[in-house]
Design an enzyme around this catalytic site. Structure first.
Site, PDB file in Angstrom:
ATOM      1  N   ASP A   1      -7.863  -5.257  -0.306  1.00  0.00           N
ATOM      2  CA  ASP A   1      -8.336  -6.135  -1.386  1.00  0.00           C
ATOM      3  C   ASP A   1      -7.989  -7.595  -1.174  1.00  0.00           C
ATOM      4  O   ASP A   1      -8.436  -8.449  -1.937  1.00  0.00           O
ATOM      5  CB  ASP A   1      -7.728  -5.670  -2.719  1.00  0.00           C
ATOM      6  CG  ASP A   1      -8.261  -4.309  -3.107  1.00  0.00           C
ATOM      7  OD1 ASP A   1      -7.461  -3.412  -3.421  1.00  0.00           O
ATOM      8  OD2 ASP A   1      -9.499  -4.129  -3.049  1.00  0.00           O
TER       9      ASP A   1
ATOM     10  N   HIS B   1       0.856  -1.197   0.000  1.00  0.00           N
ATOM     11  CA  HIS B   1       0.000   0.000   0.000  1.00  0.00           C
ATOM     12  C   HIS B   1       0.883   1.235   0.000  1.00  0.00           C
ATOM     13  O   HIS B   1       1.938   1.247   0.624  1.00  0.00           O
ATOM     14  CB  HIS B   1      -0.893   0.017   1.249  1.00  0.00           C
ATOM     15  CG  HIS B   1      -2.049   0.951   1.100  1.00  0.00           C
ATOM     16  ND1 HIS B   1      -1.944   2.300   1.356  1.00  0.00           N
ATOM     17  CD2 HIS B   1      -3.310   0.740   0.671  1.00  0.00           C
ATOM     18  CE1 HIS B   1      -3.108   2.868   1.111  1.00  0.00           C
ATOM     19  NE2 HIS B   1      -3.954   1.952   0.687  1.00  0.00           N
TER      20      HIS B   1
HETATM   21  C1  SDX Z   1      -6.077  -0.068  -3.150  1.00  0.00           C
HETATM   22  O1  SDX Z   1      -4.213   4.446  -2.251  1.00  0.00           O
HETATM   23  C2  SDX Z   1      -5.181   3.828  -1.639  1.00  0.00           C
HETATM   24  O2  SDX Z   1      -5.546   4.189  -0.637  1.00  0.00           O
HETATM   25  C3  SDX Z   1      -5.765   2.638  -2.418  1.00  0.00           C
HETATM   26  C4  SDX Z   1      -6.816   1.822  -1.670  1.00  0.00           C
HETATM   27  C5  SDX Z   1      -8.078   2.621  -1.435  1.00  0.00           C
HETATM   28  O3  SDX Z   1      -8.797   2.313  -0.481  1.00  0.00           O
HETATM   29  O4  SDX Z   1      -8.365   3.506  -2.297  1.00  0.00           O
HETATM   30  O5  SDX Z   1      -6.286   1.404  -0.417  1.00  0.00           O
HETATM   31  C6  SDX Z   1      -7.226   0.581  -2.464  1.00  0.00           C
HETATM   32  O6  SDX Z   1      -5.822   0.241  -4.292  1.00  0.00           O
HETATM   33  C7  SDX Z   1      -5.210  -1.053  -2.383  1.00  0.00           C
HETATM   34  C8  SDX Z   1      -3.996  -1.544  -3.229  1.00  0.00           C
HETATM   35  C9  SDX Z   1      -4.470  -2.641  -4.177  1.00  0.00           C
HETATM   36  N1  SDX Z   1      -3.393  -3.008  -5.129  1.00  0.00           N
HETATM   37  C10 SDX Z   1      -2.750  -4.197  -5.060  1.00  0.00           C
HETATM   38  O7  SDX Z   1      -2.932  -5.035  -4.170  1.00  0.00           O
HETATM   39  C11 SDX Z   1      -1.779  -4.436  -6.218  1.00  0.00           C
HETATM   40  C12 SDX Z   1      -0.435  -4.914  -5.665  1.00  0.00           C
HETATM   41  N2  SDX Z   1       0.144  -3.821  -4.878  1.00  0.00           N
HETATM   42  C13 SDX Z   1       0.952  -2.900  -5.551  1.00  0.00           C
HETATM   43  O8  SDX Z   1       1.177  -2.887  -6.890  1.00  0.00           O
HETATM   44  C14 SDX Z   1       1.539  -1.754  -4.743  1.00  0.00           C
HETATM   45  O9  SDX Z   1       1.858  -2.215  -3.496  1.00  0.00           O
HETATM   46  C15 SDX Z   1       0.686  -0.516  -4.651  1.00  0.00           C
HETATM   47  C16 SDX Z   1       0.224  -0.078  -5.996  1.00  0.00           C
HETATM   48  C17 SDX Z   1      -0.501  -0.766  -3.773  1.00  0.00           C
HETATM   49  C18 SDX Z   1       1.524   0.576  -3.995  1.00  0.00           C
HETATM   50  O10 SDX Z   1       2.548   0.835  -4.853  1.00  0.00           O
HETATM   51  P1  SDX Z   1       3.679   1.933  -4.550  1.00  0.00           P
HETATM   52  O11 SDX Z   1       3.430   2.611  -3.253  1.00  0.00           O
HETATM   53  O12 SDX Z   1       3.814   2.781  -5.789  1.00  0.00           O
HETATM   54  O13 SDX Z   1       4.952   1.073  -4.304  1.00  0.00           O
HETATM   55  P2  SDX Z   1       5.938   0.598  -5.445  1.00  0.00           P
HETATM   56  O14 SDX Z   1       5.171   0.067  -6.627  1.00  0.00           O
HETATM   57  O15 SDX Z   1       6.941   1.693  -5.677  1.00  0.00           O
HETATM   58  O16 SDX Z   1       6.668  -0.656  -4.735  1.00  0.00           O
HETATM   59  C19 SDX Z   1       7.730  -0.457  -3.786  1.00  0.00           C
HETATM   60  C20 SDX Z   1       8.506  -1.762  -3.808  1.00  0.00           C
HETATM   61  C21 SDX Z   1       8.919  -2.192  -5.216  1.00  0.00           C
HETATM   62  O17 SDX Z   1      10.042  -3.028  -5.101  1.00  0.00           O
HETATM   63  P3  SDX Z   1      11.536  -2.373  -5.310  1.00  0.00           P
HETATM   64  O18 SDX Z   1      11.501  -1.600  -6.632  1.00  0.00           O
HETATM   65  O19 SDX Z   1      11.772  -1.478  -4.108  1.00  0.00           O
HETATM   66  O20 SDX Z   1      12.468  -3.567  -5.344  1.00  0.00           O
HETATM   67  O21 SDX Z   1       7.681  -2.832  -3.298  1.00  0.00           O
HETATM   68  C22 SDX Z   1       7.472  -3.780  -4.357  1.00  0.00           C
HETATM   69  C23 SDX Z   1       7.785  -3.074  -5.662  1.00  0.00           C
HETATM   70  O22 SDX Z   1       8.193  -4.018  -6.656  1.00  0.00           O
HETATM   71  N3  SDX Z   1       6.064  -4.170  -4.282  1.00  0.00           N
HETATM   72  C24 SDX Z   1       5.608  -5.414  -4.405  1.00  0.00           C
HETATM   73  C25 SDX Z   1       4.223  -5.331  -4.208  1.00  0.00           C
HETATM   74  N4  SDX Z   1       3.874  -4.057  -3.991  1.00  0.00           N
HETATM   75  C26 SDX Z   1       5.015  -3.340  -4.039  1.00  0.00           C
HETATM   76  N5  SDX Z   1       6.240  -6.588  -4.649  1.00  0.00           N
HETATM   77  C27 SDX Z   1       5.461  -7.686  -4.702  1.00  0.00           C
HETATM   78  N6  SDX Z   1       4.124  -7.703  -4.524  1.00  0.00           N
HETATM   79  C28 SDX Z   1       3.472  -6.532  -4.267  1.00  0.00           C
HETATM   80  N7  SDX Z   1       2.159  -6.535  -4.092  1.00  0.00           N
END
Ligand code: SDX
Length: 392
Positions: free
Chosen positions: A328, A271
């Site tokens: 989710d 998140h």
């Molecule tokens: C919702 O914003 C809100 O409030 C949203 C929400 C709401 O109520 O409106 O809470 C609802 O959208 C919840 C999130 C649902 N999405 C997912 O479950 C999809 C998987 N999660 C992600 O893609 C991610 O965690 C986000 C999109 C939720 C957050 O992304 P960020 O903050 O932009 O973080 P990032 O993509 O820069 O990741 C940081 C690191 C990266 O690794 P490095 O480059 O540091 O090596 O964490 C890793 C990412 O690759 N990472 C994950 C991951 N999420 C982040 N690795 C594996 N699995 C994951 N789920």
């Protein structure tokens, strides 16, 4: 950065506005709507009460709540012409795409712009939006199933209508389990608002051009559809189903995510704000256990989800990035147990998030926020002169 412009991709460190609606503390895993904790609201309030709180700022009195429920009933009839619009879609269309289109189409039947500073006008627009959105959201399912499009039953409650509008058929009288309605009511509360998330920021920026409320909400539906945002609840179930079909080997999928194999991510984890447990996930996980016991459903995917959570939470890759289950991760397990098809999961997220979108749109307009128009750092060509096509 060049000059005064600093680029902040995804606005990870930018604030877009001040707001009095929702408070998040990502470190502590705190979520409050207008100062009330999500735990208390999920436990003691109902969805329309929380919708009223988010939009108008205070918990309604019994009279205000009853009036709100009845005023919504005044707008539950959706124009017959809307049926010909939905008829134009193939049954294979994704419900979120249909919902975004139908929401925007509502402007055609309610063309008069809403003045958010006129309390009466704004109140009526709120009731109209809450009423019509619920009906068209369920129509996206009816369309996919080839069921006749039905209408809101003003003798029933708001959340009960969602279930009846989805599953009632002319051939029989559908009676949803009251416990299912309670669970759904709680789920809608948990989804109702979440400060400046992707879809809410979309609603605010579209509304900042003074585009109408339906047009702004329609844009929010489209943003929510993405698998990185609300679409994750569908993607989680598809991921759990795939793990189950491949023998339930969760370690393999944790590894795949760690290796970022074709940028695979564990859906339902991580998140932008919560660097701790998402407080909603905690509540939903408990509700999942309760609903499955109530419905006598034994879903192997719930066991896989718990196994996946355990393995991921013990793994350094996830711990070092503060990746915890989010809202989710477990919600789809409950929707599945209720008989909601997976392609409708994000539509349910939208129904829950609607009052938050309305509240944030209203606040943005009442606060007279300027039109959203960020700058950029230009990295393209410097000046060059035109070449005739014969010389290219
Ligand atoms: C919702 O914003 C809100 O409030 C949203 C929400 C709401 O109520 O409106 O809470 C609802 O959208 C919840 C999130 C649902 N999405 C997912 O479950 C999809 C998987 N999660 C992600 O893609 C991610 O965690 C986000 C999109 C939720 C957050 O992304 P960020 O903050 O932009 O973080 P990032 O993509 O820069 O990741 C940081 C690191 C990266 O690794 P490095 O480059 O540091 O090596 O964490 C890793 C990412 O690759 N990472 C994950 C991951 N999420 C982040 N690795 C594996 N699995 C994951 N789920």
């Amino acid at each position: 950065a060049s000059g005064a412009i600093t680029i902040d991709p995804g606005y990870k460190n930018s604030g877009s506005c001040t707001s009095e609606i929702t408070f998040l503390d990502g470190e502590e895993g705190i979520l409050r709507y207008r100062g009330y904790s999500i735990e208390e609201l999920a436990d003691k309030a109902d969805f329309l009460e929380v919708s009223y709180l988010l939009i108008f700022g205070e918990l309604p009195t019994a009279t205000q709540l009853e009036k709100f429920e009845n005023d919504i009933r005044k707008h539950t009839l959706v124009s017959e012409e809307m049926k010909s619009i939905i008829d134009g879609f193939p049954r294979t269309a994704h419900p979120m795409g249909v919902l975004a289109s139908l929401t925007s189409a509502l402007t055609a039947f309610n063309p008069k712009p809403v003045n958010p500073n006129n309390e009466k006008e704004m109140y009526e627009a709120v009731c109209k939006t809450m009423a019509k959105f619920l009906v068209i959201a369920t129509w996206t399912y009816r369309k996919k199933m080839g069921y006749p499009l039905n209408h809101y039953d003003n003798s029933k409650g708001y959340v009960e209508n969602f279930m009846s509008l989805m599953f009632e058929l002319p051939t029989g009288s559908y009676k949803p389990d009251p416990k299912v309605i309670d669970a759904l009511d709680k789920l809608f509360i948990l989804h109702a608002d979440h400060e400046q998330n992707c879809s809410t920021s979309t609603v605010r920026i579209v509304g900042s051009s003074h585009a109408g409320l339906f047009a702004s909400i329609s844009a929010g539906v489209s943003a929510l559809w993405g698998p990185l945002h609300g679409g994750a609840n569908q993607a989680v179930l598809e991921m759990l189903q795939e793990i189950h079909d491949n023998g339930g080997d969760v370690d393999k999928y944790v590894l795949k995510a760690k290796d970022k194999e074709d940028s695979f991510r564990l859906m339902g984890f991580g998140h932008r704000v919560y660097k701790n447990f998402d407080p909603r996930a905690t509540i939903i996980k408990k509700a999942a256990d309760d609903v499955l016991v109530t419905l006598g459903v034994d879903d192997p995917l719930l066991e896989i989800a718990k196994k996946l959570e355990k393995v991921a939470l013990e793994d350094d890759y996830f711990k070092s990035r503060n990746l915890y289950p989010n809202v989710d991760f477990y919600s789809g397990i409950i929707y599945r147990a209720m008989g909601i098809p997976v392609e409708m999961f994000t539509v349910l997220f939208a129904v829950g998030r609607l009052p938050g979108w309305i509240a944030q749109w209203k606040e943005m307009r009442v606060n007279k926020e300027p039109i959203g128009r960020p700058r950029q750092v230009y990295t393209g060509y410097t000046l060059r002169s035109f070449k005739e096509v014969k010389d290219r």
